[in-house]
Design an enzyme around this catalytic site. Sequence first.
Site, short mmCIF file in Angstrom:
data_model
loop_
_atom_site.label_atom_id
_atom_site.label_comp_id
_atom_site.label_asym_id
_atom_site.label_seq_id
_atom_site.Cartn_x
_atom_site.Cartn_y
_atom_site.Cartn_z
N LYS A 62 0.85 -1.19 0.00
CA LYS A 62 0.00 0.00 0.00
C LYS A 62 0.89 1.24 0.00
CE LYS A 62 -4.04 -2.03 0.42
NZ LYS A 62 -5.17 -1.82 -0.49
N ASP A 77 -0.56 -0.33 -4.42
CA ASP A 77 -1.98 0.02 -4.36
C ASP A 77 -2.15 1.33 -3.60
OD1 ASP A 77 -4.73 0.14 -4.21
OD2 ASP A 77 -5.01 -1.81 -3.23
N GLU A 110 -2.17 0.06 -8.71
CA GLU A 110 -3.60 -0.14 -8.49
C GLU A 110 -4.26 1.15 -7.99
OE1 GLU A 110 -4.31 -3.69 -6.21
OE2 GLU A 110 -6.33 -3.11 -5.63
N ASP A 133 -9.53 -0.96 -9.21
CA ASP A 133 -10.23 -1.70 -8.16
C ASP A 133 -11.52 -0.94 -7.84
OD1 ASP A 133 -11.11 -2.63 -5.67
OD2 ASP A 133 -9.17 -2.61 -4.69
N LYS A 135 -13.61 -8.03 -7.34
CA LYS A 135 -14.06 -8.50 -6.03
C LYS A 135 -15.56 -8.72 -6.18
CE LYS A 135 -10.71 -5.58 -3.57
NZ LYS A 135 -10.51 -4.37 -2.75
N GLY A 143 -9.31 -8.82 -2.48
CA GLY A 143 -9.84 -9.23 -1.17
C GLY A 143 -10.22 -8.01 -0.36
O1 OSB Z 1 -7.74 -2.02 -1.96
O2 OSB Z 1 -7.49 -4.06 -2.29
C1 OSB Z 1 -7.80 -3.15 -1.53
C2 OSB Z 1 -8.50 -4.47 1.98
C3 OSB Z 1 -9.60 -3.73 2.32
C4 OSB Z 1 -10.07 -2.79 1.43
C5 OSB Z 1 -9.44 -2.61 0.21
C6 OSB Z 1 -8.35 -3.37 -0.15
C7 OSB Z 1 -7.85 -4.29 0.77
C8 OSB Z 1 -6.66 -5.10 0.54
C9 OSB Z 1 -6.53 -6.37 1.35
O3 OSB Z 1 -5.76 -4.78 -0.18
C10 OSB Z 1 -6.59 -7.58 0.53
C11 OSB Z 1 -6.80 -8.82 1.35
O4 OSB Z 1 -7.96 -9.11 1.71
O5 OSB Z 1 -5.82 -9.50 1.63
MG MG Z 2 -7.14 -2.16 -3.99
#
Ligand code: OSB
Ligand code: MG
Length: 374
Positions: free
Chosen positions: A166, A192, A217, A242, A266, A294
């Site tokens: 992140k 991301d 991302e 996303d 997702k 996720g």
């Molecule tokens: O942006 O992908 C995302 C978790 C919560 C909300 C948004 C995101 C995420 C993750 C975690 O990146 C992914 C995971 O569940 O391992």
């Molecule tokens: Mg994401």
Amino acid sequence: MSTIVRLVLREIALTLREPFRTSSGCTHQRRILLVEAEGAEGEAGWGECVAEEFPAYSPETVDTAWLALTRWVAPEVLGRRFAGPSEVGPALERAFRGHPMAKAAVEMAAWDLGAREQGISLARLLGGTRERVETGISLGIQATPEALASRAREAVAEGYRRVKVKVAPGEDVAFAQAAREAVGEGFPLSLDANAAYTLDDLGVLQALDALRPAMLEQPFDPDDLTGHARLQEALAAPICLDESITSAARAADAISLGAARVINIKPGRVGGHGAARAIHDLALGRGVPVWCGGMLESGIGRGHNVALASLPGFTLPGDLSPSGRYWQQDVVDPEWEMTDGTLRVPLHRPGIGVEPDRDLIESLTTRRLEIGPG
Ligand code: OSB
Ligand code: MG
């Protein structure tokens, strides 16, 4: 699929093993809304709502989803005849606007129910072909670049096939560079941003691009498809969307505009498996690789994600970590385990392939509502 005769909504509280920080906030305690859909033949299907406590990632929250589920989703499906689970999503789409995470929770429970009633795996019912899905890890923002590097090194040693990091303004280039050095030149490293940048940040984004990420991302606001397309022209790394991808129509626009060379799907974000599969089919047809994202799900949501990720177009590792990466104890039996950087798709077990642990779920439940027909 038999008629859904009862819905049981439960909110559970699950504590993450470590806090997860992104550009849009920090999560430690996860409030998770579970949906149990009971069919007329006595079988139960399970779904998980991916909405979070606060509307940062998406406008929906656990509380708005609870409201939408009780007021509008439940009356639309209870006691109604559907030839199969693929009819549930379109019916909810016609019924009222928005609230895709609330709709998805019931839609996905209906898919699990339909698969269980047929005695087949959800993966098979959806058209999945893979026996294993590749696992990537998503690492939250750490206190220092060194701490991130150490987490990234561990992840590679554990066998993860991709590391996602992140980033946020001020916590980006030094962190991403430390992660790149930790995983090595050729290893798939994704970044991301959770919508934290604008085109004014082009300099920083180009510095990130120089680290050769596998993808960048969601750098910009979810509504800004044109901005993403402009940015893509200035970057070598593919942009993956996303938050922006809320429907198949949106995905088609994003691809046509050149705003997304990769798509994170997702099912819980787009209204369920039907919409997720439509995005998959569209992307496959246009040569756009997809992967399954996720939302820090419990083992129930993960079961749905794993089933979806077994479809042929999911060619990139997903954010599908094993149970132990998130929870001290997961709410399903068996828990999700990683072997050689993959999760096994339970192709020979009914539905999502794992059983919700009712006693554990009961002990974690903070509110519960049973809704019957009429
Ligand atoms: O942006 O992908 C995302 C978790 C919560 C909300 C948004 C995101 C995420 C993750 C975690 O990146 C992914 C995971 O569940 O391992
Ligand atoms: Mg994401």
